[in-house]
Scaffold this motif. Structure first.
Motif, PDB file in Angstrom:
ATOM      1  N   LYS A  39       0.868  -1.595   0.408  1.00 53.29           N
ATOM      2  CA  LYS A  39      -0.179  -0.064   0.307  1.00 53.29           C
ATOM      3  C   LYS A  39       0.643   1.607  -0.205  1.00 53.29           C
ATOM      4  O   LYS A  39       0.517   2.331  -0.432  1.00 53.29           O
ATOM      5  N   ASN A  40       2.138   0.929   0.263  1.00 54.67           N
ATOM      6  CA  ASN A  40       2.604   2.378   0.270  1.00 54.67           C
ATOM      7  C   ASN A  40       3.879   2.594  -0.777  1.00 54.67           C
ATOM      8  O   ASN A  40       4.599   3.559  -0.978  1.00 54.67           O
ATOM      9  N   VAL A  41       3.398   1.456  -1.208  1.00 52.40           N
ATOM     10  CA  VAL A  41       4.378   1.876  -2.827  1.00 52.40           C
ATOM     11  C   VAL A  41       3.385   2.409  -3.863  1.00 52.40           C
ATOM     12  O   VAL A  41       1.329   2.043  -4.222  1.00 52.40           O
ATOM     13  N   ASP A  42       3.772   3.677  -4.515  1.00 48.19           N
ATOM     14  CA  ASP A  42       1.772   3.748  -5.325  1.00 48.19           C
ATOM     15  C   ASP A  42       3.082   3.724  -6.648  1.00 48.19           C
ATOM     16  O   ASP A  42       3.162   3.399  -7.442  1.00 48.19           O
ATOM     17  N   ASP A  43       1.483   2.982  -7.295  1.00 49.13           N
ATOM     18  CA  ASP A  43       0.755   2.406  -8.513  1.00 49.13           C
ATOM     19  C   ASP A  43       1.469   3.170  -9.541  1.00 49.13           C
ATOM     20  O   ASP A  43       1.512   2.315 -10.804  1.00 49.13           O
ATOM     21  N   GLU A  44       1.125   4.232 -10.122  1.00 46.15           N
ATOM     22  CA  GLU A  44       1.616   5.418 -10.363  1.00 46.15           C
ATOM     23  C   GLU A  44       2.843   5.356 -11.098  1.00 46.15           C
ATOM     24  O   GLU A  44       3.258   5.334 -12.073  1.00 46.15           O
ATOM     25  N   ASP A  45       3.598   5.232  -9.473  1.00 49.35           N
ATOM     26  CA  ASP A  45       5.021   5.284  -9.844  1.00 49.35           C
ATOM     27  C   ASP A  45       5.118   3.798 -10.704  1.00 49.35           C
ATOM     28  O   ASP A  45       6.840   3.695 -11.772  1.00 49.35           O
ATOM     29  N   VAL A  46       4.085   2.686 -10.411  1.00 40.54           N
ATOM     30  CA  VAL A  46       4.897   1.471 -11.084  1.00 40.54           C
ATOM     31  C   VAL A  46       4.081   1.146 -12.931  1.00 40.54           C
ATOM     32  O   VAL A  46       5.126   1.265 -13.486  1.00 40.54           O
ATOM     33  N   GLU A  47       3.365   1.793 -13.704  1.00 37.82           N
ATOM     34  CA  GLU A  47       2.976   2.301 -14.059  1.00 37.82           C
ATOM     35  C   GLU A  47       3.878   3.238 -14.592  1.00 37.82           C
ATOM     36  O   GLU A  47       4.478   3.004 -16.168  1.00 37.82           O
TER      37      GLU A  47
ATOM     38  N   GLU B 117      14.292   8.309 -11.910  1.00 35.45           N
ATOM     39  CA  GLU B 117      13.126   8.387 -10.541  1.00 35.45           C
ATOM     40  C   GLU B 117      13.114   6.807 -10.368  1.00 35.45           C
ATOM     41  O   GLU B 117      11.846   6.930  -9.411  1.00 35.45           O
ATOM     42  N   GLU B 118      13.200   6.200 -10.680  1.00 27.84           N
ATOM     43  CA  GLU B 118      13.218   4.614 -10.525  1.00 27.84           C
ATOM     44  C   GLU B 118      14.006   4.615  -8.908  1.00 27.84           C
ATOM     45  O   GLU B 118      13.126   4.085  -8.078  1.00 27.84           O
ATOM     46  N   GLU B 119      15.346   5.302  -8.784  1.00 22.97           N
ATOM     47  CA  GLU B 119      15.585   4.967  -7.685  1.00 22.97           C
ATOM     48  C   GLU B 119      15.171   5.637  -6.763  1.00 22.97           C
ATOM     49  O   GLU B 119      14.913   5.915  -5.341  1.00 22.97           O
ATOM     50  N   ARG B 120      14.585   6.940  -7.363  1.00 19.25           N
ATOM     51  CA  ARG B 120      14.030   7.845  -5.987  1.00 19.25           C
ATOM     52  C   ARG B 120      12.725   7.390  -5.570  1.00 19.25           C
ATOM     53  O   ARG B 120      12.364   8.164  -4.382  1.00 19.25           O
ATOM     54  N   THR B 121      12.117   6.842  -6.458  1.00 16.63           N
ATOM     55  CA  THR B 121      10.782   6.178  -6.228  1.00 16.63           C
ATOM     56  C   THR B 121      10.170   4.651  -5.396  1.00 16.63           C
ATOM     57  O   THR B 121      10.369   5.021  -4.367  1.00 16.63           O
ATOM     58  N   LEU B 122      10.602   4.225  -6.651  1.00 17.90           N
ATOM     59  CA  LEU B 122       9.980   2.580  -6.404  1.00 17.90           C
ATOM     60  C   LEU B 122      11.125   1.790  -5.500  1.00 17.90           C
ATOM     61  O   LEU B 122      10.728   1.448  -4.188  1.00 17.90           O
ATOM     62  N   LEU B 123      12.363   2.262  -5.515  1.00 15.96           N
ATOM     63  CA  LEU B 123      13.599   1.680  -5.247  1.00 15.96           C
ATOM     64  C   LEU B 123      13.077   2.282  -3.111  1.00 15.96           C
ATOM     65  O   LEU B 123      13.797   1.110  -2.616  1.00 15.96           O
TER      66      LEU B 123
ATOM     67  N   ARG C  58      12.707   0.051   0.536  1.00 22.40           N
ATOM     68  CA  ARG C  58      13.580   0.122   1.013  1.00 22.40           C
ATOM     69  C   ARG C  58      12.802   0.029   2.412  1.00 22.40           C
ATOM     70  O   ARG C  58      13.068  -0.502   3.650  1.00 22.40           O
ATOM     71  N   GLU C  59      11.920   0.849   2.143  1.00 19.66           N
ATOM     72  CA  GLU C  59      11.086   1.424   3.470  1.00 19.66           C
ATOM     73  C   GLU C  59       9.353   0.775   3.866  1.00 19.66           C
ATOM     74  O   GLU C  59       9.294   0.032   5.157  1.00 19.66           O
TER      75      GLU C  59
END
Length: 172
Positions: free
Chosen positions: A68-76, A120-126, A130-131
């Protein structure tokens, strides 16, 4: 003091993805170097980029969507950027003369697309992974990522024909 291979080995999916990103940067430097084997570096890069993106999309992104704390929009958005990277890769693969101005132009377009995505991937999804994803789960995802990546590499995923197929299928 020397480190043993076990000390540097990891199955944490975040670390594995970051390792691929750093290798891509090294290959970009080789492809920019007129004295290097630019065609060889491109061949390795192409295989790595396609295997990496395919493994992320098949193994990592679906799992991250469940947190739930990983943004689905970031994945898309990341999936969309993989398609852009493949398009830029195809344009470079189709350049015949590695010493030409066209090579340099298409290489810079690829560098821009891939570096933008990696940043972007490193700053958002990754960072989200980690968190919010437990270390054991990141290790499981890492093992799945490595297996999917290896299967792609064994299947010659970076070939011109396969990259053409990927670009065509993403635009259909």
């Amino acid at each position: 003091m020397t480190s043993s291979p076990a000390a540097t080995a990891t199955t944490d999916v975040v670390e594995l993805i970051l390792r691929d990103h750093r290798r891509m940067e090294e290959l970009f430097r080789a492809m920019r170097n007129v004295q290097a084997d630019r065609a060889g570096a491109l061949q390795e890069f192409s295989a790595l980029l396609v295997a990496h993106a395919t493994a992320e999309e098949s193994e990592v992104y679906p799992a991250l969507r469940r947190y739930k704390n990983v943004d689905d929009e970031d994945v898309e958005h990341s999936v969309h950027e993989h398609h852009e990277g493949n398009e830029a890769l195809l344009a470079l693969l189709e350049v015949e003369d590695t010493g030409s101005e066209e090579w340099d132009e298409k290489l810079e377009e690829l560098v821009t697309a891939v570096n933008h995505h990696a940043d972007e991937e490193e700053r958002t999804l990754l960072n989200d992974a980690r968190e919010n994803v437990a270390a054991e789960r990141r290790a499981e995802l890492g093992a799945a990522f490595e297996q999917a990546r290896a299967e792609q590499l064994a299947a010659d995923c970076g070939s011109l024909e396969n990259v053409r197929r990927l670009v065509k299928s993403s635009s259909d």
